[in-house]
Design an enzyme around this catalytic site. Structure first.
Site, PDB file in Angstrom:
ATOM      1  N   THR A  73      16.369   7.950  -5.310  1.00  0.00           N
ATOM      2  CA  THR A  73      15.613   8.762  -6.261  1.00  0.00           C
ATOM      3  C   THR A  73      16.413   8.930  -7.549  1.00  0.00           C
ATOM      4  O   THR A  73      15.876   8.859  -8.654  1.00  0.00           O
ATOM      5  CB  THR A  73      15.291  10.135  -5.660  1.00  0.00           C
ATOM      6  OG1 THR A  73      14.586   9.946  -4.425  1.00  0.00           O
ATOM      7  CG2 THR A  73      14.436  10.955  -6.604  1.00  0.00           C
TER       8      THR A  73
ATOM      9  N   GLY B 256      28.038  16.242  -5.607  1.00  0.00           N
ATOM     10  CA  GLY B 256      27.125  16.176  -4.471  1.00  0.00           C
ATOM     11  C   GLY B 256      27.807  15.654  -3.226  1.00  0.00           C
ATOM     12  O   GLY B 256      28.607  14.702  -3.285  1.00  0.00           O
TER      13      GLY B 256
ATOM     14  N   ASP C 129      26.612  13.912  -0.894  1.00  0.00           N
ATOM     15  CA  ASP C 129      26.261  12.520  -0.614  1.00  0.00           C
ATOM     16  C   ASP C 129      27.153  11.561  -1.390  1.00  0.00           C
ATOM     17  O   ASP C 129      27.492  10.473  -0.902  1.00  0.00           O
ATOM     18  CB  ASP C 129      24.786  12.268  -0.935  1.00  0.00           C
ATOM     19  CG  ASP C 129      24.435  12.583  -2.391  1.00  0.00           C
ATOM     20  OD1 ASP C 129      25.025  13.525  -2.962  1.00  0.00           O
ATOM     21  OD2 ASP C 129      23.553  11.903  -2.943  1.00  0.00           O
ATOM     22  N   ARG C 130      27.562  11.950  -2.597  1.00  0.00           N
ATOM     23  CA  ARG C 130      28.445  11.092  -3.395  1.00  0.00           C
ATOM     24  C   ARG C 130      29.824  10.983  -2.741  1.00  0.00           C
ATOM     25  O   ARG C 130      30.416   9.904  -2.687  1.00  0.00           O
ATOM     26  CB  ARG C 130      28.572  11.635  -4.811  1.00  0.00           C
ATOM     27  CG  ARG C 130      27.275  11.589  -5.606  1.00  0.00           C
ATOM     28  CD  ARG C 130      27.401  12.313  -6.929  1.00  0.00           C
ATOM     29  NE  ARG C 130      28.306  11.633  -7.856  1.00  0.00           N
ATOM     30  CZ  ARG C 130      28.688  12.148  -9.014  1.00  0.00           C
ATOM     31  NH1 ARG C 130      28.267  13.357  -9.388  1.00  0.00           N
ATOM     32  NH2 ARG C 130      29.492  11.468  -9.810  1.00  0.00           N
TER      33      ARG C 130
END
Length: 258
Positions: free
Chosen positions: A120, A95, A97-98
């Protein structure tokens, strides 16, 4: 020089406006108002925007930004990451975002790290002693665990308020809350122990909407722990300035280069 980072999460959209010295202003939105973004781009004299998303079908947002904002627009997707990142030691899809949180943690502190983003979903990622991203784990977030219990059972209620104050609940609601909290805390501490053994980590860096619930437990266990509300945005800003504004990058307040 000023820049804008847009982090599209599962439930919220974070917009961080950055100067060379650090963050100017921060907002969290349910939806992205292109008119508001356009006004702020003009107001802050934004030279570049970088966007990452964990959602599918966000391409219209990117294209609308390109059509409405007169500055450099970067989509921090898998192609962008592969093109520029030389420190990714991981097979398969990761991902955005990671990777952005990984870059943000590197900009904060040098040395091997465990990077925890608790939202989340909870992601727990590793930076080794050579500065490589080595992957990690993904599991259910705190609120997701609470919601899953309510959805998967007939009698357990949905928790609306969070008032965890002990390790063991005295009724059904407190038992659910404390059970979810203890499960997340135990998972983080266990991962921390494994990361210390296998990667000799020096730092723990935490971010995400629920991280403050767990930061105290981690910092009690490991003194070299940091909390940063803007970790993903910090990593996106790092990437944008390093590869698209190299002259401005030299004057930006980052702790280290990659």
């Amino acid at each position: 020089m000023n820049t804008l980072t847009i982090d599209i999460g599962n439930n919220k959209i974070k917009l961080d406006y950055w100067a060379d010295e650090g963050i100017i202003t921060h907002s969290v939105e349910e939806t992205l108002s292109l008119e508001d973004v356009k006004r702020k781009v003009e107001s802050y004299d934004i030279k570049g925007i970088i966007l990452s998303s964990v959602r599918k079908n966000y391409e219209d947002i990117f294209l609308n930004l390109k059509d409405n904002c007169n500055c450099i627009i970067v989509d921090f997707d898998s192609r962008e990451i592969e093109r520029h990142s030389k420190k990714i030691r991981y097979n398969g899809m990761v991902g955005a975002d990671r990777i952005a949180a990984f870059l943000g943690a590197k900009a904060l502190k040098s040395g091997p790290k465990l990077i925890i983003d608790a939202g989340t979903a909870i992601t727990l990622d590793i930076e080794d002693k050579d500065g490589n991203y080595c992957g990690g784990n993904i599991s259910l977030g705190f609120r997701t665990r609470l919601n899953a219990l309510a959805q998967a059972t007939s009698l357990l209620p949905k928790v609306e308020k969070f008032e965890c104050s002990s390790f063991f609940g005295s009724d059904t609601l407190s038992a659910i809350q404390d059970g979810a909290r203890n499960g997340v805390t135990g998972e983080m501490l266990y991962t921390l122990d494994l990361a210390r053994q296998e990667y000799q980590i020096e730092w723990v860096v935490m971010t995400g909407g629920d991280s403050k619930r767990f930061f105290q437990s981690l910092s009690n266990k490991w003194e070299k722990s940091l909390y940063d509300d803007f970790l993903v945005g910090r990593g996106l800003n790092y990437h944008l300035r390093k590869f698209y504004f190299p002259e401005a990058f030299q004057h930006t307040n980052f702790q280290q280069s990659i």
